[in-house]
Design an enzyme around this catalytic site. Structure first.
Site, short mmCIF file in Angstrom:
data_model
loop_
_atom_site.label_atom_id
_atom_site.label_comp_id
_atom_site.label_asym_id
_atom_site.label_seq_id
_atom_site.Cartn_x
_atom_site.Cartn_y
_atom_site.Cartn_z
N LYS A 196 2.90 5.34 2.85
CA LYS A 196 3.32 3.95 3.00
C LYS A 196 4.39 3.88 4.07
O LYS A 196 5.43 4.51 3.97
CB LYS A 196 3.85 3.42 1.66
CG LYS A 196 4.37 1.99 1.77
CD LYS A 196 4.67 1.39 0.43
CE LYS A 196 5.29 0.02 0.57
NZ LYS A 196 5.53 -0.61 -0.72
N LYS B 261 -1.14 2.62 3.80
CA LYS B 261 -0.66 1.23 3.85
C LYS B 261 0.35 1.08 4.96
O LYS B 261 1.24 1.92 5.05
CB LYS B 261 -0.01 0.91 2.51
CG LYS B 261 0.55 -0.48 2.41
CD LYS B 261 1.23 -0.66 1.08
CE LYS B 261 1.89 -2.02 1.06
NZ LYS B 261 2.76 -2.17 -0.08
N SER C 6 -0.22 -8.15 3.41
CA SER C 6 -0.01 -9.59 3.54
C SER C 6 0.05 -10.06 5.00
O SER C 6 -0.50 -11.11 5.33
CB SER C 6 1.26 -9.98 2.80
OG SER C 6 2.37 -9.24 3.26
C1 PBG Z 1 6.70 -3.17 -3.23
C2 PBG Z 1 5.48 -3.45 -2.46
C3 PBG Z 1 5.39 -4.05 -1.19
C4 PBG Z 1 4.03 -4.23 -0.95
C5 PBG Z 1 3.34 -3.74 -2.03
N1 PBG Z 1 4.24 -3.24 -2.95
C6 PBG Z 1 6.44 -4.52 -0.27
C7 PBG Z 1 7.43 -3.58 0.25
O1 PBG Z 1 7.32 -2.37 0.15
O2 PBG Z 1 8.42 -4.09 0.79
C8 PBG Z 1 3.49 -4.91 0.28
C9 PBG Z 1 2.16 -5.57 0.13
C10 PBG Z 1 1.80 -6.55 1.19
O3 PBG Z 1 2.52 -6.79 2.18
O4 PBG Z 1 0.73 -7.16 1.04
N2 PBG Z 1 7.17 -1.88 -3.30
#
Ligand code: PBG
Length: 324
Positions: free
Chosen positions: A196, A249, A275
């Site tokens: 991630k 991701k 998103s």
């Molecule tokens: C939280 C999380 C996030 C997303 C999924 N789980 C945001 C982040 O890490 O700040 C992002 C998902 C998306 O942008 O669709 N840990």
């Protein structure tokens, strides 16, 4: 002179193209992210995610029935926690009557076969908007892992099929696996957000959950997007620690990572089309600049081609509309 091999023969008609096609999209490819809020009869559109909503529990129940009827069989749950319940200890995250725990039970009751995956990270619960416990401006690793393990157990007890840690702490998969085994939740799976990246593509999601970091950024735990080899290291470590499914991701800007991981692992890989990726296409389509459905399908196939077995995507229902 004529070429001996004419590749265009295999492209002559839609019939032959369909027969030689290497990748297709089906409802089984999707994990559907769902945002849950307190309240009743509430379905709020997320400003930066047109056509995507936060649901109160009663309407969530309706939504999952609708998803099941569309053959969308897996959901990935996120909760928006009231400001008054946020702290720096993750208290609400492990509350057996918390919004997440109630959401899991309601879905299991409404659609028992629906596969429920739950987000495990502290950001929606954190007064600092960070994925872990904060001390003197730092995100504390090992204490966070202990709380994430408790949180995972609490989701398993409520009925979650998979927990999905999205926090990027070191050692959290092992901590979660050991806790689940010890408490006899041997069949509760772990889908690890293993590669991630610290990404600006998460902006609209943080609007959805009101979970933007209150100070700094997430670069001390999420990965530097300039790195590829590190993604393989993270992923292999998570598999060693007990991850059943690994994830890359964001999606579209990270297809090289997806393929690099596909080439070295023997577990299913998920990709998260995040998103910001959703928002970009919705915005361009609303302006009439891009063909929404065509671009959506092209991007989703790209994930399959790069090596993903499943896609967490806000487009899942749009896809069913297109593929029927
Ligand atoms: C939280 C999380 C996030 C997303 C999924 N789980 C945001 C982040 O890490 O700040 C992002 C998902 C998306 O942008 O669709 N840990």
């Amino acid at each position: 002179m004529h070429p001996l091999r004419r590749n265009r023969r295999l492209r002559t008609t839609e019939t032959i193209r369909a027969i030689v096609r290497e990748h297709i999209i089906t409802p089984n490819d999707f994990l559907v992210p769902l945002f849950v809020v307190e309240g009743e009869n509430s379905k709020e559109e997320i400003a930066s995610m047109p056509g995507y909503y936060r649901y109160s529990l009663d309407l969530l129940k309706k939504e999952v029935k609708e998803l099941w009827a569309m053959e969308l069989k897996a959901v990935l749950l996120f909760v928006k926690v009231p400001e008054t319940l946020k702290d720096n200890k993750g208290t609400e995250a492990i509350n057996p009557d918390g919004l997440m725990q109630r959401a899991i039970k309601i879905i299991k009751e409404a659609v028992p076969e629906m596969l429920i995956m739950t987000d495990v990270a502290l950001d929606p619960y954190s007064s600092y908007g960070h994925d872990g416990i904060v001390e003197e401006g730092h995100i504390i690793n090992d204490l966070t892992c202990e709380i994430l393990a408790q949180m995972s157990l609490s989701h398993a007890q409520a009925g979650a099929d998979f927990v999905a840690p999205s926090d990027m702490m070191d050692g959290r998969i092992l901590a979660i696996r050991e806790t689940l085994e010890r408490e006899n939740y041997k069949n509760t799976g772990i889908m690890s957000y293993s590669a991630k990246y610290a990404s600006a593509f998460y902006g609209p999601f943080r609007d959805a959950l009101d979970s933007a970091p209150g100070f700094g950024d997430k670069k001390t735990y999420q990965m530097d997007y300039a790195n590829r080899d590190e993604a393989i290291k993270e992923t292999l470590m998570d598999i060693d620690e007990g991850a059943d499914i690994v994830m890359v991701k964001p999606g579209l800007a990270y297809l090289d990572i997806l393929r690099a991981i596909r080439d070295v692992v023997d577990v299913p890989i998920a990709v998260y089309q995040v998103s910001g990726e959703y928002a970009m296409l919705k915005a361009a389509a609303a302006k009439g600049w891009l063909d929404h459905d065509a671009i959506m399908m092209e991007q989703l196939i790209a994930f399959k081609r790069a090596g993903a077995q499943m896609i967490a995507s806000y487009f899942a229902k749009d896809v069913i509309r297109v593929i029927g």
